[in-house]
Design a protein around this motif. Structure first.
Motif, PDB file in Angstrom:
ATOM      1  N   UNK A   1     -11.535  15.619  -5.256  1.00  0.00           N
ATOM      2  CA  UNK A   1     -10.847  14.554  -6.248  1.00  0.00           C
ATOM      3  C   UNK A   1      -9.007  14.131  -6.098  1.00  0.00           C
ATOM      4  N   UNK A   2      -8.546  15.235  -6.640  1.00  0.00           N
ATOM      5  CA  UNK A   2      -7.300  15.700  -6.824  1.00  0.00           C
ATOM      6  C   UNK A   2      -6.950  17.442  -6.668  1.00  0.00           C
ATOM      7  N   UNK A   3      -6.449  17.448  -5.323  1.00  0.00           N
ATOM      8  CA  UNK A   3      -6.842  18.310  -5.046  1.00  0.00           C
ATOM      9  C   UNK A   3      -5.636  19.369  -5.729  1.00  0.00           C
ATOM     10  N   UNK A   4      -4.521  18.423  -5.164  1.00  0.00           N
ATOM     11  CA  UNK A   4      -2.713  18.890  -5.720  1.00  0.00           C
ATOM     12  C   UNK A   4      -2.472  18.564  -7.250  1.00  0.00           C
ATOM     13  N   UNK A   5      -3.080  18.664  -7.929  1.00  0.00           N
ATOM     14  CA  UNK A   5      -3.402  18.917  -9.228  1.00  0.00           C
ATOM     15  C   UNK A   5      -4.057  20.177 -10.271  1.00  0.00           C
ATOM     16  N   UNK A   6      -3.452  21.222 -10.904  1.00  0.00           N
ATOM     17  CA  UNK A   6      -3.568  21.467 -11.586  1.00  0.00           C
ATOM     18  C   UNK A   6      -4.628  21.602 -13.175  1.00  0.00           C
ATOM     19  N   UNK A   7      -6.493  21.106 -12.956  1.00  0.00           N
ATOM     20  CA  UNK A   7      -6.780  20.887 -14.255  1.00  0.00           C
ATOM     21  C   UNK A   7      -7.562  21.181 -14.366  1.00  0.00           C
ATOM     22  N   UNK A   8      -8.506  21.200 -15.813  1.00  0.00           N
ATOM     23  CA  UNK A   8      -9.244  22.270 -16.183  1.00  0.00           C
ATOM     24  C   UNK A   8     -10.511  22.404 -15.827  1.00  0.00           C
ATOM     25  N   UNK A   9     -11.613  23.537 -15.419  1.00  0.00           N
ATOM     26  CA  UNK A   9     -13.087  22.922 -14.692  1.00  0.00           C
ATOM     27  C   UNK A   9     -13.733  24.373 -15.420  1.00  0.00           C
TER      28      UNK A   9
ATOM     29  N   UNK B   1      -2.609   9.596  -8.087  1.00  0.00           N
ATOM     30  CA  UNK B   1      -2.200   9.387  -8.719  1.00  0.00           C
ATOM     31  C   UNK B   1      -0.743   8.996  -9.615  1.00  0.00           C
ATOM     32  N   UNK B   2      -0.374   9.256  -7.904  1.00  0.00           N
ATOM     33  CA  UNK B   2       1.644   8.828  -8.464  1.00  0.00           C
ATOM     34  C   UNK B   2       1.454   7.445  -8.676  1.00  0.00           C
ATOM     35  N   UNK B   3       0.193   6.099  -8.937  1.00  0.00           N
ATOM     36  CA  UNK B   3       0.069   5.202  -8.705  1.00  0.00           C
ATOM     37  C   UNK B   3       0.648   4.507 -10.655  1.00  0.00           C
ATOM     38  N   UNK B   4      -0.126   5.528 -11.428  1.00  0.00           N
ATOM     39  CA  UNK B   4       0.824   5.569 -12.360  1.00  0.00           C
ATOM     40  C   UNK B   4       1.844   5.999 -13.116  1.00  0.00           C
ATOM     41  N   UNK B   5       2.767   6.680 -12.097  1.00  0.00           N
ATOM     42  CA  UNK B   5       3.600   7.420 -12.040  1.00  0.00           C
ATOM     43  C   UNK B   5       4.438   6.345 -12.097  1.00  0.00           C
ATOM     44  N   UNK B   6       4.660   5.498 -10.860  1.00  0.00           N
ATOM     45  CA  UNK B   6       5.275   4.377  -9.741  1.00  0.00           C
ATOM     46  C   UNK B   6       5.387   3.532 -11.459  1.00  0.00           C
ATOM     47  N   UNK B   7       4.460   3.117 -12.039  1.00  0.00           N
ATOM     48  CA  UNK B   7       4.356   1.657 -13.147  1.00  0.00           C
ATOM     49  C   UNK B   7       4.740   2.283 -14.220  1.00  0.00           C
TER      50      UNK B   7
ATOM     51  N   UNK C   1       1.020  -1.330  -0.008  1.00  0.00           N
ATOM     52  CA  UNK C   1       0.020  -0.404  -0.065  1.00  0.00           C
ATOM     53  C   UNK C   1       0.719   1.238   0.307  1.00  0.00           C
ATOM     54  N   UNK C   2       0.486   1.928  -0.854  1.00  0.00           N
ATOM     55  CA  UNK C   2       1.301   3.562  -0.973  1.00  0.00           C
ATOM     56  C   UNK C   2       0.603   4.317  -0.440  1.00  0.00           C
ATOM     57  N   UNK C   3       1.148   5.307   0.337  1.00  0.00           N
ATOM     58  CA  UNK C   3       0.104   6.288   1.257  1.00  0.00           C
ATOM     59  C   UNK C   3       0.108   8.230   0.254  1.00  0.00           C
ATOM     60  N   UNK C   4       0.756   7.936  -1.132  1.00  0.00           N
ATOM     61  CA  UNK C   4       1.389   8.720  -2.066  1.00  0.00           C
ATOM     62  C   UNK C   4       0.071   9.319  -2.480  1.00  0.00           C
ATOM     63  N   UNK C   5      -0.049  10.296  -3.208  1.00  0.00           N
ATOM     64  CA  UNK C   5      -1.740  10.616  -4.019  1.00  0.00           C
ATOM     65  C   UNK C   5      -2.093   9.827  -4.503  1.00  0.00           C
TER      66      UNK C   5
ATOM     67  N   UNK D   1      -9.548   5.322 -13.086  1.00  0.00           N
ATOM     68  CA  UNK D   1      -8.086   5.753 -14.394  1.00  0.00           C
ATOM     69  C   UNK D   1      -8.310   7.071 -15.312  1.00  0.00           C
ATOM     70  N   UNK D   2      -9.270   7.524 -14.792  1.00  0.00           N
ATOM     71  CA  UNK D   2      -9.524   9.352 -15.877  1.00  0.00           C
ATOM     72  C   UNK D   2      -7.979   9.960 -15.177  1.00  0.00           C
ATOM     73  N   UNK D   3      -8.215   9.693 -13.861  1.00  0.00           N
ATOM     74  CA  UNK D   3      -6.997  10.644 -13.091  1.00  0.00           C
ATOM     75  C   UNK D   3      -5.881  10.547 -13.438  1.00  0.00           C
ATOM     76  N   UNK D   4      -4.982   9.244 -13.837  1.00  0.00           N
ATOM     77  CA  UNK D   4      -3.985   9.265 -14.930  1.00  0.00           C
ATOM     78  C   UNK D   4      -3.878   9.705 -15.841  1.00  0.00           C
TER      79      UNK D   4
END
Length: 487
Positions: free
Chosen positions: A454-462, A168-174, A162-166, A189-192
């Motif tokens: 859901x992704x407070x630390x990511x800069x996204x389009x709203x 979305x970091x699962x995809x980065x690690x992969x 188990x990782x305690x990171x954000x 998956x859309x978050x990745x």
């Protein structure tokens, strides 16, 4: 020979006709879509046909004439029985489909072990003595433990970290080869894709498991033939089961007034920045679907201050199969462009184009080829829905009845009771009224910012809602509900 004569004797043939007639009448009565006056007419017609065949086949004087007449009568009666049997099968199929689409009582969460697409790993056995990474930011520990236990039965040597990171970091690690496999809830998956745009095409599933959860009925029932009502249509971002938990990419409130015969379709952009009911914080509307359909409906109930009576969900699979089942649809594009998806389709402004299901999906999802972005896409979604409704109201629905039913089953669900659906069909058959359709959409201003639930630390389009647009659309919905005509 004697047995054969008895089997094809006129009393047996006539009995078969009576049985198939009664079966069809029973199934039609059970389905409930045929108005009483038409049922009475059908009963009379079938009774007269039975009497006609009786007089045609009953013995009378004149041996040769009797044999010829009885033979012809038997053939006609058997043909009628076959037609009635086929009709019964179609009616039974319609009843079964109605029951399936109106029994929206569960959600399905799809968990999967993902690896990079070019990896040589094809199954869990290829990960022997290695580790798989997972994250509990959004999933329950109970569900994840259940999934891991199932996976360990297939390959016990794998460890699960188990990782305690954000999340979305699962995809980065992969992608960084920190791990060779990750265990995820595919709804997220859309978050990745925010950091890895082609995540879906660059990864593959080597193992999966689904968890079903019961959903309590949250419909706000009304008499749909005499009272105005609203339906929230959610198009989920997934292929396969319509019960799958996923982002709500198509969001449309359909307001129906059976008295004024008016239908208002109000589309809301997927990136609309609204307060999610389950989080109490603002995020994209599309993310409300990650907590199931009830959460999307509650989110919009709160945002609009209007009670939504029912919901209906379709997935991208259903759009393709339903359009194809209808024999394609005709669209008149409002601009000249070529879609940017894998399915390349060119459209010319004002020129009618006949398209198939895959092309309709490309048209409905396009938002990059035109300057309007998401606003244009929601307009196109309405155009596709309108084209489908027009085709369904044409004679084409009769010839494609079976195909349309097959395409709907498993790809569309609603919490509107099957009895309400049949009541609406019966009402339309009774009065054959013409309906007025009005299209509107909510507007706003696009921004790039951080802080989503859901992704407070990511800069996204709203898309920040425009207050005037919201007020105008809410006013239009209320007007239709109150029996006023909306232009």
């Amino acid at each position: 020979m004697k047995v054969l004569k008895k089997v094809i004797s006129w009393p047996v043939v006539l009995t078969i006709q009576v049985i198939t007639s009664v079966a069809l009448l029973f199934l039609l009565f059970k389905l409930g879509v045929v108005p009483t006056k038409y049922m009475i007419i059908l009963v009379v017609v079938l009774a007269l046909l039975t009497l006609l065949m009786y007089f045609f086949m009953k013995p009378s004087k004149g041996k040769h004439a009797v044999n010829a007449r009885q033979s012809i009568g038997k053939i006609i009666s058997l043909v009628l029985s076959i037609v009635l049997l086929i009709g019964s099968v179609y009616v039974a199929k319609g009843s079964s489909t109605l029951n399936k689409i109106s029994s929206a009582d569960k959600t399905t969460v799809h968990y999967a072990v993902l690896v990079l697409k070019d990896s040589k790993i094809k199954s869990l056995s290829d990960l022997k003595n290695e580790s798989i990474e997972y994250n509990l930011q959004y999933d329950s520990k109970k569900d994840m433990n259940q999934i891991i236990a199932k996976a360990k039965k297939e390959q016990s040597s794998i460890s699960y970290d188990e990782t305690s990171d954000d999340y979305s970091k699962l995809a980065d690690d992969l992608y960084n080869n920190t791990v060779h496999a990750i265990l995820v809830n595919t709804a997220y998956n859309g978050m990745f894709e925010e950091a890895h745009e082609n995540f879906s095409s660059e990864t593959k599933e080597i193992w999966s498991y689904e968890v079903d959860s019961k959903v309590e009925n949250f419909a706000k029932d009304v008499d749909v033939t005499s009272k105005a009502f609203t339906i929230y249509i959610s198009g989920i971002d997934t292929y396969g089961k319509v019960s799958s938990v996923s982002r709500s990419d198509v969001n449309m409130i359909v307001t129906v007034n059976p008295n004024t015969k008016q239908v208002l379709m109000s589309s809301i952009p997927r990136d609309y920045y609204v307060t999610l009911a389950n989080k109490g914080k603002k995020d994209k509307l599309t993310h409300s679907g990650l907590a199931g359909p009830e959460n999307t409906v509650k989110t919009m109930d709160n945002f609009l201050g209007i009670d939504i009576n029912y919901y209906a969900r379709v997935n991208f699979t259903s759009l393709i199969t339903m359009v194809d089942a209808l024999g394609g649809i005709d669209l008149v594009p409002d601009a000249t462009f070529t879609t940017t998806s894998d399915t390349k389709v060119s459209f010319k402004e004002g020129v009618s184009k006949h398209i198939n299901g895959q092309e309709a999906l490309a048209f409905a999802r396009e938002r990059y080829a035109l300057g309007g972005g998401d606003n244009t896409r929601v307009k196109h979604q309405q155009d596709v829905l309108m084209a489908m409704l027009k085709k369904m109201m044409s004679p084409a629905i009769i010839t494609n009845y079976s195909s349309v039913l097959n395409s709907i089953a498993g790809s569309f669900e609603t919490n509107m009771a099957s009895s309400d659906i049949t009541d609406l069909i019966q009402m339309q058959v009774n009065d054959m009224a013409s309906w007025t359709f009005v299209q509107k959409q909510f507007d706003g201003k696009g921004v790039m910012q951080t802080g989503g639930a859901y992704m407070p630390n990511n800069k996204l389009y709203y898309m920040i809602p425009d207050d005037n647009s919201v007020a105008e659309n809410v006013s239009a919905i209320k007007a239709v509900l109150n029996g006023q005509t909306v232009e």
